[in-house]
Design an enzyme around this catalytic site. Sequence first.
Site, PDB file in Angstrom:
ATOM      1  N   GLY A   1      39.955  38.352  35.790  1.00 29.34           N
ATOM      2  CA  GLY A   1      39.938  37.234  34.855  1.00 29.34           C
ATOM      3  C   GLY A   1      41.148  36.343  35.033  1.00 29.34           C
ATOM      4  O   GLY A   1      41.217  35.254  34.473  1.00 29.34           O
TER       5      GLY A   1
ATOM      6  N   ASP B   1      38.581  45.245  41.025  1.00 28.34           N
ATOM      7  CA  ASP B   1      39.332  44.761  39.881  1.00 28.34           C
ATOM      8  C   ASP B   1      40.790  45.188  40.118  1.00 28.34           C
ATOM      9  O   ASP B   1      41.056  46.020  40.985  1.00 28.34           O
ATOM     10  CB  ASP B   1      38.765  45.386  38.601  1.00 28.34           C
ATOM     11  CG  ASP B   1      39.480  44.898  37.354  1.00 28.34           C
ATOM     12  OD1 ASP B   1      39.837  43.709  37.296  1.00 28.34           O
ATOM     13  OD2 ASP B   1      39.676  45.717  36.436  1.00 28.34           O
TER      14      ASP B   1
ATOM     15  N   ASP C   1      43.641  46.006  37.452  1.00 27.47           N
ATOM     16  CA  ASP C   1      44.225  47.015  36.571  1.00 27.47           C
ATOM     17  C   ASP C   1      43.380  48.275  36.481  1.00 27.47           C
ATOM     18  O   ASP C   1      42.240  48.243  36.046  1.00 27.47           O
ATOM     19  CB  ASP C   1      44.432  46.426  35.174  1.00 27.47           C
ATOM     20  CG  ASP C   1      45.319  45.195  35.211  1.00 27.47           C
ATOM     21  OD1 ASP C   1      46.353  45.242  35.896  1.00 27.47           O
ATOM     22  OD2 ASP C   1      44.965  44.190  34.560  1.00 27.47           O
TER      23      ASP C   1
END
Length: 127
Positions: free
Chosen positions: A79, A44, A46
């Site tokens: 996302g 991912d 962040d």
Amino acid sequence: MERIRRYNEVIKDKTGIASGAEKARAEKARAEGKTFMIKAIILDIDGTLTNDRKEITPRTKEALLKAQEDGVLLALASGRPDMGLVKWAGELHMDEHHGLFLCYNGAKVMDCQTGDVLFSQSLTKEE
């Protein structure tokens, strides 16, 4: 289940791209007495890839560049759309190692080097 099967096919196909590198890595690992080999690292952005200032630390960058040179597939999962991952992919030279983008929370998978869309599945209005 279909989505998982298709993801597995994409990852299997992508790890096969560097089959020569993977064989060399396997031989090196065996010579060093290692039995477990990492085939892929999926991150991912962040708080995982980047720190609180949205930067990749030099130590993380060095480790991920080395992993790719050793034949490990690197994928950024987010996302965000693919264009939201380009900055970090560039820093990690993912375009030189067939890294992957897993964008839109997994609805789209792209090859960073070729730009090919390897998987795309949008939700219908009913879903």
